[in-house]
Design a protein around this motif. Structure first.
Motif, mmCIF file in Angstrom:
data_model
loop_
_atom_site.group_PDB
_atom_site.id
_atom_site.type_symbol
_atom_site.label_atom_id
_atom_site.label_comp_id
_atom_site.label_asym_id
_atom_site.label_seq_id
_atom_site.Cartn_x
_atom_site.Cartn_y
_atom_site.Cartn_z
ATOM 1 N N ILE A 1 0.849 -1.429 -0.063
ATOM 2 C CA ILE A 1 0.139 0.168 0.023
ATOM 3 C C ILE A 1 0.493 1.686 -0.267
ATOM 4 O O ILE A 1 1.678 1.353 0.991
ATOM 5 N N GLU B 1 -7.742 6.750 6.402
ATOM 6 C CA GLU B 1 -9.257 6.509 5.871
ATOM 7 C C GLU B 1 -10.458 7.350 6.103
ATOM 8 O O GLU B 1 -11.799 7.307 5.344
ATOM 9 N N TYR C 1 -12.412 10.379 3.621
ATOM 10 C CA TYR C 1 -13.730 10.084 3.127
ATOM 11 C C TYR C 1 -15.185 10.551 3.490
ATOM 12 O O TYR C 1 -16.048 11.142 2.980
ATOM 13 N N LYS D 1 -4.288 12.943 -0.791
ATOM 14 C CA LYS D 1 -5.020 11.452 -1.823
ATOM 15 C C LYS D 1 -4.700 12.250 -3.251
ATOM 16 O O LYS D 1 -5.497 13.850 -3.185
ATOM 17 N N ASN E 1 -4.657 4.792 -2.978
ATOM 18 C CA ASN E 1 -4.917 4.964 -1.556
ATOM 19 C C ASN E 1 -3.836 6.594 -1.228
ATOM 20 O O ASN E 1 -3.800 7.048 -1.269
ATOM 21 N N GLU E 2 -4.834 7.041 0.130
ATOM 22 C CA GLU E 2 -4.702 7.887 0.804
ATOM 23 C C GLU E 2 -2.986 7.432 1.173
ATOM 24 O O GLU E 2 -2.904 6.209 1.473
ATOM 25 N N TYR E 3 -2.311 8.921 1.948
ATOM 26 C CA TYR E 3 -1.485 8.041 2.798
ATOM 27 C C TYR E 3 -1.334 9.346 3.388
ATOM 28 O O TYR E 3 -1.657 10.813 3.063
#
Length: 216
Positions: free
Chosen positions: A32, A41, A44, A150, A156-158
């Motif tokens: 990831i 996460e 969102y 993002k 994916n976000e980090y």
């Protein structure tokens, strides 16, 4: 007879062991981007459909020292502005708590009510109008603002390094124990006072010191 039986059992056992090992080694390892993040996460949940480059947090009109964080998000080369990058931020209130607001989604209460989003334009710039967070009560952690990123081309976000404040008396001791990773660049900002408000600049370089970041 006994020796023959023992040999057969041993051979079967070895075959099974090798078969299991083969299956384990053949499994693809899921990497990831960023290595995962506890809570990123949640960006969102409640995210508006339209996100502007400038955001005013719920804390802006609350008790505390008003703070404006501005900056530019750059591509990997550290020069080219990056557009359409969403930055999610959250931090404590003036008392050092992630205080929830009435009616908040239960899932994001641990981030508190001072949270929001900005999205960079073609110039890569963003601005967050908020208050300066207070450190956790009875703790040695310096005051900080969490950031989750993002970008359009990454699945994916980090997270990047938290925003910390130069001159914070807790900062030096914290960095001795937990050296910064400089994810996206240094998170330490210099604060200046302008018209009674604190202002700070924080730039981000996408992919810098981010594990498993796709090469371009």
């Amino acid at each position: 007879m006994e020796r023959s039986f023992f040999c057969k059992v041993t051979l079967i056992g070895c075959a099974l062991f090798m078969s299991c090992n083969g299956q384990t080694n053949d499994r693809p390892v899921q990497k990831i981007v960023g290595g995962g993040c506890d809570g990123c996460e949640l960006m969102y949940i409640g995210m508006p459909q339209k996100i502007n480059a400038v955001d005013t947090s719920p804390g802006w009109n609350e008790e505390g020292q008003q703070l404006m964080v501005t900056g530019t998000v750059f591509q990997q080369d550290g020069r080219t502005p990056a557009k359409d990058v969403v930055i999610y931020y959250w931090h404590t209130d003036n008392d050092g708590y992630y205080s929830p607001a009435p009616g908040m989604d239960e899932r994001v209460k641990r981030h508190g009510h001072i949270r929001g989003w900005v999205k960079t334009g073609p110039d890569g710039k963003y601005a967050i109008k908020t208050i300066r967070p207070a450190p956790y009560p009875k703790d040695m952690l310096p005051a900080h603002i969490h950031l989750s990123v993002k970008e359009p081309a990454v699945a994916n976000e980090y997270y990047t390094d938290e925003i910390n404040f130069e001159g914070d008396t807790l900062l030096v001791a914290h960095f001795r124990k937990y050296p910064p990773e400089n994810r996206g660049g240094s998170g330490v900002v210099k604060v200046q006072l302008k018209d009674g408000r604190q202002v700070a600049e924080h730039n981000i370089v996408l992919g810098l010191n981010i594990p498993y970041y796709p090469k371009k």
